[in-house]
Design an enzyme around this catalytic site. Structure first.
Site, short mmCIF file in Angstrom:
data_model
loop_
_atom_site.label_atom_id
_atom_site.label_comp_id
_atom_site.label_asym_id
_atom_site.label_seq_id
_atom_site.Cartn_x
_atom_site.Cartn_y
_atom_site.Cartn_z
N ASN A 87 0.84 -1.20 0.00
CA ASN A 87 0.00 0.00 0.00
C ASN A 87 0.88 1.25 0.00
O ASN A 87 1.93 1.27 0.65
CB ASN A 87 -0.90 0.00 1.24
CG ASN A 87 -1.84 -1.19 1.28
OD1 ASN A 87 -2.30 -1.66 0.24
ND2 ASN A 87 -2.12 -1.70 2.47
N VAL A 96 1.38 2.48 8.17
CA VAL A 96 2.72 2.50 8.77
C VAL A 96 3.70 2.95 7.69
O VAL A 96 3.83 2.30 6.64
CB VAL A 96 3.13 1.11 9.32
CG1 VAL A 96 4.54 1.17 9.90
CG2 VAL A 96 2.14 0.65 10.40
N HIS A 100 6.45 -1.85 3.28
CA HIS A 100 6.35 -3.28 3.61
C HIS A 100 5.50 -4.02 2.60
O HIS A 100 4.52 -3.48 2.09
CB HIS A 100 5.74 -3.46 5.01
CG HIS A 100 4.50 -2.65 5.25
ND1 HIS A 100 4.56 -1.31 5.54
CD2 HIS A 100 3.20 -2.98 5.21
CE1 HIS A 100 3.32 -0.84 5.68
NE2 HIS A 100 2.48 -1.84 5.47
N HIS A 102 2.82 -6.91 2.18
CA HIS A 102 1.88 -7.81 2.84
C HIS A 102 1.87 -9.12 2.06
O HIS A 102 1.74 -9.09 0.82
CB HIS A 102 0.45 -7.27 2.78
CG HIS A 102 0.19 -6.04 3.59
ND1 HIS A 102 -0.38 -6.06 4.82
CD2 HIS A 102 0.41 -4.73 3.30
CE1 HIS A 102 -0.52 -4.84 5.28
NE2 HIS A 102 -0.05 -4.00 4.38
P1 AMP Z 1 -0.46 -0.73 5.95
O1 AMP Z 1 -1.86 -0.33 6.33
O2 AMP Z 1 -0.33 -1.23 4.56
O3 AMP Z 1 0.51 0.38 6.28
O4 AMP Z 1 -0.12 -1.98 6.85
C1 AMP Z 1 0.37 -1.88 8.16
C2 AMP Z 1 0.19 -3.24 8.77
O5 AMP Z 1 1.00 -3.32 9.93
C3 AMP Z 1 -1.24 -3.57 9.19
O6 AMP Z 1 -1.69 -4.74 8.52
C4 AMP Z 1 -1.13 -3.75 10.70
O7 AMP Z 1 -2.00 -4.75 11.19
C5 AMP Z 1 0.32 -4.12 10.86
N1 AMP Z 1 0.90 -3.84 12.16
C6 AMP Z 1 0.83 -2.69 12.86
N2 AMP Z 1 1.49 -2.79 14.02
C7 AMP Z 1 2.02 -4.04 14.05
C8 AMP Z 1 2.81 -4.76 15.00
N3 AMP Z 1 3.20 -4.21 16.15
N4 AMP Z 1 3.16 -6.04 14.70
C9 AMP Z 1 2.77 -6.60 13.54
N5 AMP Z 1 2.02 -5.97 12.60
C10 AMP Z 1 1.64 -4.71 12.86
#
Ligand code: AMP
Length: 121
Positions: A87, A96, A100, A102
């Site tokens: 994303n 975040v 990354h 997914h």
């Molecule tokens: P995005 O919305 O594409 O930025 O994805 C961020 C992802 O990080 C989401 O799927 C969250 O569930 C995941 N996430 C946030 N905090 C953590 C954490 N502490 N450990 C593992 N995954 C996380």
């Protein structure tokens, strides 16, 4: 770029279910899984978004996909299939700001991937 929660995971300042690590990338299970299998593959270098990828990052960007496929093979779901999503920014649903991948697996997934328009401020 300021530290995100993912830098804290890399530095072991907060816990995560880490499933793979090497010199340049880390993979760990998503805390809020959207499929039976859902993990993230991140570069250790804190690149904020796809828009911030630099020339020097070309190798690690390819490596993220290589590691995603390696884990898929190791966990036994590579042949069945899976989805890889990255994303970008607000309309892409990024929350975040440490880039990354997914990796989602373990069930058939529909296309297009969205059910409704994301509500953004
Ligand atoms: P995005 O919305 O594409 O930025 O994805 C961020 C992802 O990080 C989401 O799927 C969250 O569930 C995941 N996430 C946030 N905090 C953590 C954490 N502490 N450990 C593992 N995954 C996380």
């Amino acid at each position: 770029m300021s530290d995100t929660i993912f830098t804290k995971i890399i530095n072991r300042e907060i816990p995560a279910e880490i499933i793979y690590e090497d010199d340049s990338v880390l993979a760990f299970n998503d805390i809020a899984p959207q499929a039976p299998i859902h993990f993230l593959v991140i570069p250790k270098k804190p690149i904020a978004t796809i828009n911030d990828i630099e020339e020097e990052d070309r190798e690690v960007m390819g490596h993220l996909y290589f590691v995603a496929a390696k884990i898929a093979k190791d966990q036994g779901f590579a042949d069945e299939g899976y989805r890889v999503v990255m994303n970008c920014n607000k309309f892409g649903g990024q929350t975040v700001y440490h880039l990354h991948l997914h990796v989602l697996a373990g069930k058939p997934m529909g296309w297009p991937p969205y059910q409704d328009t994301l509500k953004v401020e």
